[in-house]
Motif scaffolding. Structure first.
Motif, short mmCIF file in Angstrom:
data_model
loop_
_atom_site.label_atom_id
_atom_site.label_comp_id
_atom_site.label_asym_id
_atom_site.label_seq_id
_atom_site.Cartn_x
_atom_site.Cartn_y
_atom_site.Cartn_z
N LEU A 1 5.76 4.43 2.51
CA LEU A 1 5.46 5.85 2.70
C LEU A 1 6.48 6.65 1.94
N GLU A 2 5.97 7.56 1.10
CA GLU A 2 6.89 8.49 0.44
C GLU A 2 6.69 9.85 1.08
N SER A 3 7.67 10.25 1.87
CA SER A 3 7.52 11.52 2.58
C SER A 3 8.22 12.61 1.80
N ARG A 4 7.52 13.73 1.70
CA ARG A 4 8.11 14.88 1.00
C ARG A 4 8.08 16.06 1.96
N ASN A 5 9.25 16.62 2.19
CA ASN A 5 9.37 17.72 3.13
C ASN A 5 9.27 19.05 2.40
N ASP A 6 8.07 19.63 2.39
CA ASP A 6 7.86 20.94 1.75
C ASP A 6 7.97 22.08 2.75
N LEU B 1 0.87 -1.17 0.00
CA LEU B 1 0.00 0.00 0.00
C LEU B 1 0.92 1.23 0.00
N GLU B 2 0.89 1.97 -1.11
CA GLU B 2 1.79 3.12 -1.23
C GLU B 2 1.06 4.40 -0.89
N LEU B 3 1.64 5.18 0.01
CA LEU B 3 0.98 6.39 0.49
C LEU B 3 1.95 7.56 0.53
N PRO B 4 1.44 8.75 0.24
CA PRO B 4 2.29 9.93 0.39
C PRO B 4 2.23 10.45 1.82
N LEU B 5 3.26 11.15 2.23
CA LEU B 5 3.25 11.86 3.51
C LEU B 5 3.91 13.21 3.25
N VAL B 6 3.06 14.17 2.93
CA VAL B 6 3.59 15.48 2.55
C VAL B 6 3.58 16.39 3.77
N MET B 7 4.75 16.96 4.07
CA MET B 7 4.86 17.86 5.23
C MET B 7 4.85 19.29 4.74
#
Ligand code: C2O
Ligand code: CU
Length: 455
Positions: free
Chosen positions: A376-381, A316-322
């Motif tokens: 989880l693909e986390s992106r630090n914005d 299960l692939e999910l984004p985690l955008v900060m």
């Protein structure tokens, strides 16, 4: 179960046994206390301590053994204890308001769980953590492997903590919860202690292999360390032994809540420093190497823990955008909110979001079937680094900015720099409600906290 108590003159934990109750629980009491964080030159700081020790007593168990702790709260406010990094029964995870009610003043709670994996862990308060942990409520939890290759005085826990001290060398308590800290890099200190001691001496012996278990309990400080300058090899991260010792050059970051175990075999008697490498190298402890006489053979490592391997083909692939925070980060929040909504968030002390959502909600960020692999693909914005922790599970670090990592280490806390994308994977095999949050504790309190459920 064996526990040890913090020393005062040196930073090592002498091996002492705490009194046990008749039913075989260790008593851990949280209460107000004090310590001199700036050595003899500074005043006594008002702290909150476990068993009147800074850090809390070292709890040592063998792998697979039960940890039984009777926690007694003698503080004036509710609290709980979280066993950081342990793949634990959900009911024992110690998250006030999620896995248990907070333990009120005068109340107690029995923690009773198995420690399945050997390694370096820690425990800390998990209610209003931004206020409770940086007042002293944390301690080491060491799970020994069966062979225990580094015996007795060669197995050294080093609890690293930064403190914000005033001009008298006393903890600045007035600034706890400062909105500026929460919306920027978190509460950063201006002084470091090791095992609660200012500039301690740490005894080592020439020719022997030592295991240094570094634990960063700071509220927000990422410690830039340089194992190579100490002649040390990396042997474990966040409790998980590496498959072989690793030579690392340059700076290795130890973010809040992370652990790093080093192996070092001093070649000469004398003094060498433990340094923070942010800016000019700053020595905050000294290793004092004595002439032991002997010389240990080649370094051998304990076996790696058996963790469930993620199945990337069926995940299960999910984004985690900060998003959010100062330095322009709040502007991103305005893209899907009115100005009034953003103003309301700020008034409520919420500065950060995960996937557009600030703080804990009634619904989980996601549900996982037990045994399912989560990517989880986390992106630090945001304009700041973060130290992301997942409760109850260890994950593999897979990629940074789309590039597979050379070392896909197991961790329970990963760092992410501004604009960086980090991909991790784990098997959600532990039923219950688990937090995902930034371990910069002011960030967690101001939006960077969510949860998932394994069913
Ligand atoms: Cu060490 Cu939820 O934390
Ligand atoms: Cu953060």
């Amino acid at each position: 179960m064996k526990t040890t108590l913090a020393g005062s003159a040196i930073a090592a934990f002498p091996k002492l046994t705490l009194a046990k109750t008749s039913d075989d629980f260790l008593e851990l009491r949280a209460a107000a206390g004090e310590a001199r964080l700036y050595g003899d030159k500074g005043g006594a700081s008002p702290l909150w301590l476990y068993n009147d020790r800074l850090p809390g007593p070292e709890i040592r168990v063998k792998q697979g053994e039960r940890v039984r702790v009777r926690f007694i709260n003698e503080l004036d406010e509710p609290t709980s204890i979280h066993w950081h990094g342990i793949r634990i029964d959900n009911a024992m995870d110690g998250v006030a308001g999620v896995t248990q009610p907070a333990v009120g003043p005068g109340e107690s709670f029995d923690y009773d769980f198995v420690a399945p994996d050997a390694g370096t862990y820690w425990y800390h308060a998990h209610n209003m953590s931004w206020n409770q942990v940086p007042r002293g409520l944390s301690g080491p939890l060491i799970v020994e492997d069966h062979d225990n290759l580094f015996s007795g005085d060669a197995d050294i826990s080093l609890v690293l903590s930064d403190w914000r001290l005033d001009e008298n060398g006393v903890l600045d308590t007035a600034s706890f919860g400062a909105r500026h800290d929460f919306s920027h890099a978190g509460r950063l200190g201006n002084w470091l202690t090791v095992n609660g001691v200012s500039l301690p001496d740490i005894p080592l012996q020439k020719g022997r292999w030592h295991r240094l278990r570094l634990i960063n309990v700071s509220a927000s400080r990422i410690l830039d360390l340089a194992p190579e300058r100490m002649g040390a090899k990396l042997i474990a991260l966040d409790g998980q032994t590496l498959s072989e010792p690793r030579e690392v050059s340059g700076i290795v970051q130890l973010a809040p809540a992370q652990r790093m175990d080093l192996a070092v075999q001093p070649t000469e008697p004398g003094t060498f420093p433990l340094e923070m490498m942010t800016g000019q190298p700053f020595a905050f402890a000294n290793f004092q190497v004595s002439d032991g006489g002997g010389r240990d053979g080649p370094l051998s490592l304990p076996p790696v823990n058996r963790l469930p391997e993620p199945d990337l083909a069926d995940a299960l692939e999910l984004p985690l955008v900060m998003q959010g925070g100062a330095m322009g980060g709040m502007r991103a929040l305005m893209e899907d909110r009115s100005e009034d909504e953003v103003r309301k968030m700020v008034q409520d002390g919420q500065f950060w979001t995960f996937n557009g959502v600030a703080g804990m909600q009634g619904e989980p960020m996601f549900n996982a079937r037990r045994g399912e692999t989560i990517v989880l693909e986390s992106r630090n914005d945001t304009g700041f680094p973060h130290a992301m922790h997942i409760h109850g599970h260890h994950f593999r670090l897979l990629e940074k900015d789309g590039e597979p990592l050379k070392h896909q280490d197991w961790r329970d806390t990963f760092t992410t720099q501004p604009q960086e994308t980090v991909k991790i994977a784990f098997v959600a095999d532990n039923p219950g409600k688990w937090l995902i949050h930034c371990h910069m504790l002011g960030h967690a309190a101001s939006g960077m906290m969510t949860w998932f459920e394994v069913v």
